[in-house]
Design a protein around this motif. Structure first.
Motif, PDB file in Angstrom:
ATOM      1  N   GLU A 333      63.224  25.667   7.425  1.00 57.16           N
ATOM      2  CA  GLU A 333      63.007  25.958   8.842  1.00 57.16           C
ATOM      3  C   GLU A 333      62.807  24.684   9.663  1.00 57.16           C
ATOM      4  O   GLU A 333      62.083  24.683  10.662  1.00 57.16           O
ATOM      5  N   TYR A 334      63.447  23.606   9.212  1.00 55.69           N
ATOM      6  CA  TYR A 334      63.438  22.314   9.914  1.00 55.69           C
ATOM      7  C   TYR A 334      62.046  21.716  10.047  1.00 55.69           C
ATOM      8  O   TYR A 334      61.798  20.882  10.921  1.00 55.69           O
ATOM      9  N   MET A 335      61.133  22.121   9.184  1.00 57.93           N
ATOM     10  CA  MET A 335      59.799  21.535   9.201  1.00 57.93           C
ATOM     11  C   MET A 335      59.851  20.114   8.646  1.00 57.93           C
ATOM     12  O   MET A 335      60.721  19.778   7.841  1.00 57.93           O
ATOM     13  N   PRO A 336      58.906  19.242   9.060  1.00 55.67           N
ATOM     14  CA  PRO A 336      58.899  17.859   8.548  1.00 55.67           C
ATOM     15  C   PRO A 336      58.763  17.823   7.032  1.00 55.67           C
ATOM     16  O   PRO A 336      57.965  18.557   6.458  1.00 55.67           O
ATOM     17  N   ILE A 337      59.528  16.952   6.407  1.00 50.96           N
ATOM     18  CA  ILE A 337      59.484  16.810   4.950  1.00 50.96           C
ATOM     19  C   ILE A 337      58.114  16.286   4.529  1.00 50.96           C
ATOM     20  O   ILE A 337      57.631  15.285   5.050  1.00 50.96           O
ATOM     21  N   GLY A 338      57.504  16.987   3.577  1.00 50.04           N
ATOM     22  CA  GLY A 338      56.195  16.575   3.087  1.00 50.04           C
ATOM     23  C   GLY A 338      55.038  17.112   3.892  1.00 50.04           C
ATOM     24  O   GLY A 338      53.879  16.852   3.553  1.00 50.04           O
ATOM     25  N   SER A 339      55.319  17.872   4.957  1.00 44.80           N
ATOM     26  CA  SER A 339      54.216  18.457   5.719  1.00 44.80           C
ATOM     27  C   SER A 339      53.552  19.548   4.885  1.00 44.80           C
ATOM     28  O   SER A 339      54.091  20.001   3.879  1.00 44.80           O
ATOM     29  N   HIS A 340      52.355  19.967   5.288  1.00 46.03           N
ATOM     30  CA  HIS A 340      51.560  20.959   4.575  1.00 46.03           C
ATOM     31  C   HIS A 340      51.029  20.418   3.247  1.00 46.03           C
ATOM     32  O   HIS A 340      50.518  21.186   2.434  1.00 46.03           O
ATOM     33  N   HIS A 341      51.108  19.102   3.040  1.00 48.52           N
ATOM     34  CA  HIS A 341      50.654  18.537   1.761  1.00 48.52           C
ATOM     35  C   HIS A 341      50.506  17.030   1.940  1.00 48.52           C
ATOM     36  O   HIS A 341      51.493  16.325   2.135  1.00 48.52           O
ATOM     37  N   SER A 342      49.265  16.533   1.864  1.00 43.01           N
ATOM     38  CA  SER A 342      49.038  15.110   2.124  1.00 43.01           C
ATOM     39  C   SER A 342      49.739  14.216   1.108  1.00 43.01           C
ATOM     40  O   SER A 342      50.286  13.165   1.459  1.00 43.01           O
ATOM     41  N   TRP A 343      49.751  14.632  -0.163  1.00 44.10           N
ATOM     42  CA  TRP A 343      50.309  13.766  -1.204  1.00 44.10           C
ATOM     43  C   TRP A 343      51.826  13.686  -1.106  1.00 44.10           C
ATOM     44  O   TRP A 343      52.405  12.598  -1.205  1.00 44.10           O
ATOM     45  N   TYR A 344      52.489  14.811  -0.908  1.00 43.48           N
ATOM     46  CA  TYR A 344      53.934  14.782  -0.734  1.00 43.48           C
ATOM     47  C   TYR A 344      54.304  14.005   0.524  1.00 43.48           C
ATOM     48  O   TYR A 344      55.276  13.233   0.533  1.00 43.48           O
ATOM     49  N   GLY A 345      53.547  14.219   1.594  1.00 43.46           N
ATOM     50  CA  GLY A 345      53.817  13.501   2.830  1.00 43.46           C
ATOM     51  C   GLY A 345      53.659  12.004   2.662  1.00 43.46           C
ATOM     52  O   GLY A 345      54.465  11.216   3.154  1.00 43.46           O
ATOM     53  N   LEU A 346      52.619  11.592   1.958  1.00 42.55           N
ATOM     54  CA  LEU A 346      52.401  10.163   1.727  1.00 42.55           C
ATOM     55  C   LEU A 346      53.508   9.565   0.867  1.00 42.55           C
ATOM     56  O   LEU A 346      54.008   8.468   1.152  1.00 42.55           O
ATOM     57  N   LEU A 347      53.886  10.260  -0.183  1.00 37.62           N
ATOM     58  CA  LEU A 347      54.941   9.740  -1.045  1.00 37.62           C
ATOM     59  C   LEU A 347      56.235   9.560  -0.263  1.00 37.62           C
ATOM     60  O   LEU A 347      56.927   8.539  -0.415  1.00 37.62           O
ATOM     61  N   PHE A 348      56.564  10.526   0.596  1.00 37.90           N
ATOM     62  CA  PHE A 348      57.810  10.425   1.341  1.00 37.90           C
ATOM     63  C   PHE A 348      57.743   9.331   2.404  1.00 37.90           C
ATOM     64  O   PHE A 348      58.679   8.547   2.546  1.00 37.90           O
ATOM     65  N   VAL A 349      56.653   9.256   3.149  1.00 38.18           N
ATOM     66  CA  VAL A 349      56.576   8.327   4.280  1.00 38.18           C
ATOM     67  C   VAL A 349      56.115   6.941   3.857  1.00 38.18           C
ATOM     68  O   VAL A 349      56.658   5.937   4.323  1.00 38.18           O
ATOM     69  N   LYS A 350      55.140   6.850   2.947  1.00 39.99           N
ATOM     70  CA  LYS A 350      54.555   5.555   2.589  1.00 39.99           C
ATOM     71  C   LYS A 350      54.672   5.210   1.111  1.00 39.99           C
ATOM     72  O   LYS A 350      54.156   4.175   0.675  1.00 39.99           O
ATOM     73  N   GLY A 351      55.317   6.058   0.343  1.00 42.44           N
ATOM     74  CA  GLY A 351      55.593   5.738  -1.049  1.00 42.44           C
ATOM     75  C   GLY A 351      54.359   5.744  -1.930  1.00 42.44           C
ATOM     76  O   GLY A 351      53.290   6.239  -1.562  1.00 42.44           O
ATOM     77  N   ALA A 352      54.506   5.163  -3.114  1.00 40.86           N
ATOM     78  CA  ALA A 352      53.416   5.131  -4.087  1.00 40.86           C
ATOM     79  C   ALA A 352      52.208   4.395  -3.545  1.00 40.86           C
ATOM     80  O   ALA A 352      51.059   4.762  -3.823  1.00 40.86           O
ATOM     81  N   MET A 353      52.446   3.342  -2.743  1.00 43.48           N
ATOM     82  CA  MET A 353      51.331   2.577  -2.181  1.00 43.48           C
ATOM     83  C   MET A 353      50.470   3.462  -1.282  1.00 43.48           C
ATOM     84  O   MET A 353      49.239   3.371  -1.302  1.00 43.48           O
ATOM     85  N   GLY A 354      51.088   4.314  -0.505  1.00 43.29           N
ATOM     86  CA  GLY A 354      50.337   5.203   0.363  1.00 43.29           C
ATOM     87  C   GLY A 354      49.526   6.213  -0.413  1.00 43.29           C
ATOM     88  O   GLY A 354      48.368   6.491  -0.066  1.00 43.29           O
ATOM     89  N   ALA A 355      50.111   6.786  -1.467  1.00 40.27           N
ATOM     90  CA  ALA A 355      49.388   7.767  -2.274  1.00 40.27           C
ATOM     91  C   ALA A 355      48.183   7.131  -2.958  1.00 40.27           C
ATOM     92  O   ALA A 355      47.101   7.724  -3.023  1.00 40.27           O
ATOM     93  N   VAL A 356      48.352   5.923  -3.467  1.00 38.15           N
ATOM     94  CA  VAL A 356      47.232   5.212  -4.103  1.00 38.15           C
ATOM     95  C   VAL A 356      46.151   4.898  -3.071  1.00 38.15           C
ATOM     96  O   VAL A 356      44.951   4.976  -3.359  1.00 38.15           O
ATOM     97  N   ALA A 357      46.568   4.566  -1.850  1.00 38.38           N
ATOM     98  CA  ALA A 357      45.614   4.225  -0.790  1.00 38.38           C
ATOM     99  C   ALA A 357      44.744   5.408  -0.396  1.00 38.38           C
ATOM    100  O   ALA A 357      43.653   5.211   0.150  1.00 38.38           O
TER     101      ALA A 357
END
Length: 426
Positions: A333-357
């Motif tokens: 439904e054209y929702m942002p990729i990784g939305s509704h989930h902080s970890w998936y969103g971080l991995l997509f937008v900021k990669g492994a570094m973001g998830a570790v942060a």
């Protein structure tokens, strides 16, 4: 106990209490999304001045050394900003886009550091937050009948979008004033109150209930708890109901682990769990299925968004992510990729570094507040708020909701200060 209008409140406490008290007014004018970050950075600025002027202040006004919780969040959210910059550089994004995203960081992830920092340095009393939340609960109870009548009277769902949206936000949802929403495919009414969507209202309800439980005045306690429970029920948030049932008992169990009676009481339960493990496992599996089946379409979209985020993160940008949020295809439904989930969103937008942060400070803070909970009530409160953040990191994007759940961050900062004081006294 200090009331929300107590003249003995410090300037920081007055700012906090009045901002909580003005929640509905700010929502009505579309300023709630702006008020949270402004308050957080104002408290951080006041805290920096307190640290700078420390040597000239009376000893009782000087802040204790910053504890590990505050430092780990400051360092982690700084790493989050660096991940953002690296991701933009790796994906050849424009300078304008980088500036815009950096401002988004200041309004989002940075709040997880600035609120605990400000509360710890400025010595914000938890009682101020508890009473302010209960007073807000009274306002909410007065308004709830109007919200319930709205769909029955066939009033419009959307009242208006505040012109303050020109100040920036990830979508108009943060500046929209809604009476209610209609659940797709079901046709039943669902309320989001002053949140951008109903599950976010459920998260706020959990935080407010945990605050109200700590209120010492019985009348205010009842008002706060009833208001929080009604928000959770009317938001129809599945995760909110789970969190209400789990967080407070879990935090209290942790706080009592040093007592032999706790282990004696727990022993029969552990034995029974072992004996009836197959039955328990079947029950848990069925509960998970019922949880997902309660809104099958929503669960399907969430799962698809997660799969897309993980696949594209792993194959396209594993270290620093894609730098920005992208819309998903029609199937989600054209929702942002990784939305509704902080970890998936971080991995997509900021990669492994973001998830570790996010993972490192969250794990560290849970451990430290868990230890503090054994000796001090504010440790239990800080632990409960961190458990809420942990649970909701799997169901919401914490970055965009910091402007709503910031009272939880203030209480985490209060717990961090108390832990630092205990170490200083030892």
């Amino acid at each position: 106990m200090a009331a929300a209008t107590d003249p003995q409140q410090t300037p920081a406490e007055r700012l906090i209490a009045r901002t909580i008290g003005a929640t509905w007014l700010l929502y009505a004018v579309g300023g709630l999304y702006i008020a949270g970050p402004v308050l957080g950075w104002t408290l951080a600025g006041m805290a920096c001045w307190r640290l700078y002027a420390g040597p000239a202040l009376a000893p009782e006004l000087r802040a204790p050394p910053l504890g590990g919780i505050v430092w780990v969040w400051i360092l982690a959210m700084t790493a989050m900003l660096l991940a953002l910059w690296f991701g933009h550089a790796a994906n050849d994004l424009s300078a304008g886009q980088t500036i815009k995203s950096s401002i988004g960081w200041a309004k989002g992830w940075a709040l997880l550091a600035v609120f605990p920092f400000g509360a710890a340095v400025l010595d914000v009393r938890p009682e101020i937050v508890y009473r302010a939340v209960c007073r807000l609960g009274r306002q909410t109870l007065i308004l709830i009948p109007f919200f319930l009548i709205a769909p029955l009277a066939h009033l419009p769902e959307l009242l208006y979008v505040s012109p303050l949206k020109v100040l920036g936000g990830s979508s108009d949802e943060f500046f929209t004033v809604m009476l209610y929403t209609t659940e797709p495919g079901v046709g039943t009414a669902r309320w989001q109150f002053f949140a951008p969507w109903s599950p976010a209202a459920g998260m706020v309800a959990v935080v407010y209930i945990l605050c109200a439980i700590e209120e010492r005045d019985r009348r205010w306690k009842i008002v706060g708890i009833v208001a929080g429970v009604l928000i959770a029920l009317l938001s129809a948030s599945r995760l909110a109901l789970v969190a209400i049932a789990v967080v407070w008992p879990l935090a209290h169990i942790v706080a009592r682990l040093s007592r032999p009676a706790t282990w004696w009481i727990a022993a029969p339960g552990v034995l029974a769990t072992g004996l009836f493990a197959p039955t328990v496992l079947t029950f848990v599996t069925q509960a998970q299925a019922d949880f997902s089946g309660a809104r099958a379409d929503s669960s399907r979209v969430r799962a698809a968004l997660g799969r897309i985020a993980v696949t594209r993160w792993r194959t396209e940008a594993p270290w620093f992510g894609h730098g920005i949020v992208e819309r998903g295809p029609h199937m989600v439904e054209y929702m942002p990729i990784g939305s509704h989930h902080s970890w998936y969103g971080l991995l997509f937008v900021k990669g492994a570094m973001g998830a570790v942060a996010l993972g490192v400070p969250l794990a560290y803070s849970l451990i430290v507040t868990g230890r503090l909970a054994l000796r001090d009530p504010i440790g239990r409160v800080g632990l409960s708020m961190l458990i809420v953040l942990f649970l909701y990191s799997f169901g919401e994007n914490l970055e965009v909701l910091g402007y709503l759940f910031w009272p939880a961050l203030v209480l985490i900062g209060a717990a961090a200060r108390r832990g630092s004081e205990r170490r200083h006294e030892a």
